[in-house]
Design a protein around this motif. Structure first.
Motif, PDB file in Angstrom:
ATOM      1  N   THR A  24       0.902  -1.081  -0.246  1.00 26.83           N
ATOM      2  CA  THR A  24       0.045  -0.019   0.005  1.00 26.83           C
ATOM      3  C   THR A  24       0.853   1.365   0.011  1.00 26.83           C
ATOM      4  O   THR A  24       0.536   2.162  -0.668  1.00 26.83           O
ATOM      5  N   LEU A  25       1.795   1.294   0.888  1.00 30.22           N
ATOM      6  CA  LEU A  25       2.886   2.364   0.982  1.00 30.22           C
ATOM      7  C   LEU A  25       3.518   2.661  -0.470  1.00 30.22           C
ATOM      8  O   LEU A  25       3.601   3.953  -0.850  1.00 30.22           O
ATOM      9  N   ALA A  26       4.091   1.652  -1.157  1.00 27.14           N
ATOM     10  CA  ALA A  26       4.625   1.807  -2.063  1.00 27.14           C
ATOM     11  C   ALA A  26       3.679   2.277  -3.354  1.00 27.14           C
ATOM     12  O   ALA A  26       4.386   2.930  -4.296  1.00 27.14           O
ATOM     13  N   ALA A  27       2.471   2.126  -3.257  1.00 26.18           N
ATOM     14  CA  ALA A  27       1.535   2.532  -4.419  1.00 26.18           C
ATOM     15  C   ALA A  27       1.036   3.592  -4.121  1.00 26.18           C
ATOM     16  O   ALA A  27       0.283   4.303  -5.099  1.00 26.18           O
ATOM     17  N   LEU A  28       1.575   4.285  -3.129  1.00 26.12           N
ATOM     18  CA  LEU A  28       0.887   5.791  -2.896  1.00 26.12           C
ATOM     19  C   LEU A  28       1.193   6.666  -3.833  1.00 26.12           C
ATOM     20  O   LEU A  28       2.530   6.761  -4.054  1.00 26.12           O
ATOM     21  N   GLU A  29       0.551   7.679  -4.262  1.00 26.64           N
ATOM     22  CA  GLU A  29       0.907   8.622  -5.346  1.00 26.64           C
ATOM     23  C   GLU A  29       1.716   9.703  -4.334  1.00 26.64           C
ATOM     24  O   GLU A  29       1.369  10.139  -3.180  1.00 26.64           O
ATOM     25  N   ILE A  30       2.725  10.190  -5.123  1.00 24.33           N
ATOM     26  CA  ILE A  30       3.612  11.074  -4.264  1.00 24.33           C
ATOM     27  C   ILE A  30       3.036  12.598  -4.774  1.00 24.33           C
ATOM     28  O   ILE A  30       3.054  13.078  -5.662  1.00 24.33           O
ATOM     29  N   LYS A  31       2.849  13.303  -3.432  1.00 26.28           N
ATOM     30  CA  LYS A  31       2.233  14.535  -3.828  1.00 26.28           C
ATOM     31  C   LYS A  31       2.019  15.532  -2.521  1.00 26.28           C
ATOM     32  O   LYS A  31       2.134  14.940  -1.537  1.00 26.28           O
ATOM     33  N   PRO A  32       1.849  16.912  -2.646  1.00 28.08           N
ATOM     34  CA  PRO A  32       1.803  17.470  -1.404  1.00 28.08           C
ATOM     35  C   PRO A  32       0.472  17.137  -0.761  1.00 28.08           C
ATOM     36  O   PRO A  32      -0.642  17.417  -0.841  1.00 28.08           O
ATOM     37  N   ALA A  33       0.609  16.297   0.466  1.00 31.58           N
ATOM     38  CA  ALA A  33      -0.465  15.883   1.116  1.00 31.58           C
ATOM     39  C   ALA A  33       0.097  15.481   2.471  1.00 31.58           C
ATOM     40  O   ALA A  33       1.061  15.501   2.549  1.00 31.58           O
ATOM     41  N   VAL A  34      -1.165  15.268   3.207  1.00 33.45           N
ATOM     42  CA  VAL A  34      -0.756  14.799   4.621  1.00 33.45           C
ATOM     43  C   VAL A  34      -0.871  13.360   4.751  1.00 33.45           C
ATOM     44  O   VAL A  34      -2.026  13.033   4.504  1.00 33.45           O
ATOM     45  N   TYR A  35      -0.208  12.533   5.317  1.00 34.19           N
ATOM     46  CA  TYR A  35      -0.211  10.939   5.157  1.00 34.19           C
ATOM     47  C   TYR A  35      -0.066  10.633   6.677  1.00 34.19           C
ATOM     48  O   TYR A  35       0.869  11.047   7.502  1.00 34.19           O
ATOM     49  N   ALA A  36      -1.174   9.860   7.134  1.00 33.13           N
ATOM     50  CA  ALA A  36      -1.050   9.385   8.207  1.00 33.13           C
ATOM     51  C   ALA A  36      -0.919   7.858   8.259  1.00 33.13           C
ATOM     52  O   ALA A  36      -1.384   7.193   7.168  1.00 33.13           O
ATOM     53  N   THR A  37      -0.051   6.959   8.914  1.00 33.64           N
ATOM     54  CA  THR A  37       0.373   5.819   8.897  1.00 33.64           C
ATOM     55  C   THR A  37       0.005   4.833  10.110  1.00 33.64           C
ATOM     56  O   THR A  37      -0.183   5.472  11.133  1.00 33.64           O
ATOM     57  N   GLY A  38       0.046   3.616   9.929  1.00 34.71           N
ATOM     58  CA  GLY A  38      -0.266   2.669  11.052  1.00 34.71           C
ATOM     59  C   GLY A  38       0.793   2.708  11.826  1.00 34.71           C
ATOM     60  O   GLY A  38       2.032   3.044  11.456  1.00 34.71           O
TER      61      GLY A  38
END
Ligand code: S3P
Length: 171
Positions: A66-80
């Motif tokens: 899932t992490l590897a498939a995330l689009e790289i963009k200006p966003a806020v990412y919360a993780t497990g």
């Protein structure tokens, strides 16, 4: 302030990654992405179901995918909370942007999660012991973050302001 690259929140269960993350995303007017929610969407199953039927190793493999498939963009990412345990996740986290560790003491963190039932790792005879042992083994891993923000005794709004100030210096 305009966000040039993403902000990735890491930290133990109860650190406030989702509540702080949502507010932070609003503050910067960027999307909020939650890796746990994204994983459940991709898998079409709840995390607790994945743990129960396939075990933690299968969950970790899905988490990395899932992490590897995330689009790289200006966003806020919360993780497990356990995303920091696989070394191969670190370059994937860092490629998304500035990694921020939301730190909290065991007492405060446990207080925030003790009445919640959806966390499979805490379904043990003594959740408090499990919680503390897990936290101790992970503390060194969270230190790989670009910056650490303390959350004890603070409301999400003030934590957001600390992150905004720190990120302004870094990005
Ligand atoms: C986990 C934390 C959970 C979720 C899963 C495993 C962990 O996320 O990813 O249950 O290993 O600490 P939160 O940190 O959002 O509770």
């Amino acid at each position: 302030m305009h966000l040039k690259q993403g902000i990735v929140l890491v930290g133990f269960m109860g650190a406030g990654k989702s509540s702080v993350g949502q507010r932070l995303a609003e503050r910067f007017s960027v999307p909020f992405v939650d890796t746990d929610a994204e994983l459940e969407r991709r898998a079409g199953r709840k995390i607790s179901e994945i743990f129960t039927s396939d075990g933690e190793a299968a969950f970790r493999a899905l988490e990395t995918e899932t992490l590897a498939a995330l689009e790289i963009k200006p966003a806020v990412y919360a993780t497990g909370g356990g995303i920091v345990t696989r070394p191969e996740n670190w370059p994937l986290l860092k490629r998304l942007g500035t990694v921020v560790h939301l730190h909290g003491s065991a007492e405060v963190l446990f207080d925030r999660v003790k009445h919640e039932t959806h966390r499979p790792l805490l379904r043990t005879e003594n959740p408090r012991d499990t919680f503390e042992t897990l936290l101790r083994t992970r503390e060194a891993l969270y230190r790989q973050a670009d910056l650490t923000v303390d959350t004890d005794g603070r409301i999400p709004e003030t934590i957001v302001e600390s992150i905004v100030a720190a990120v302004a210096r870094l990005q």
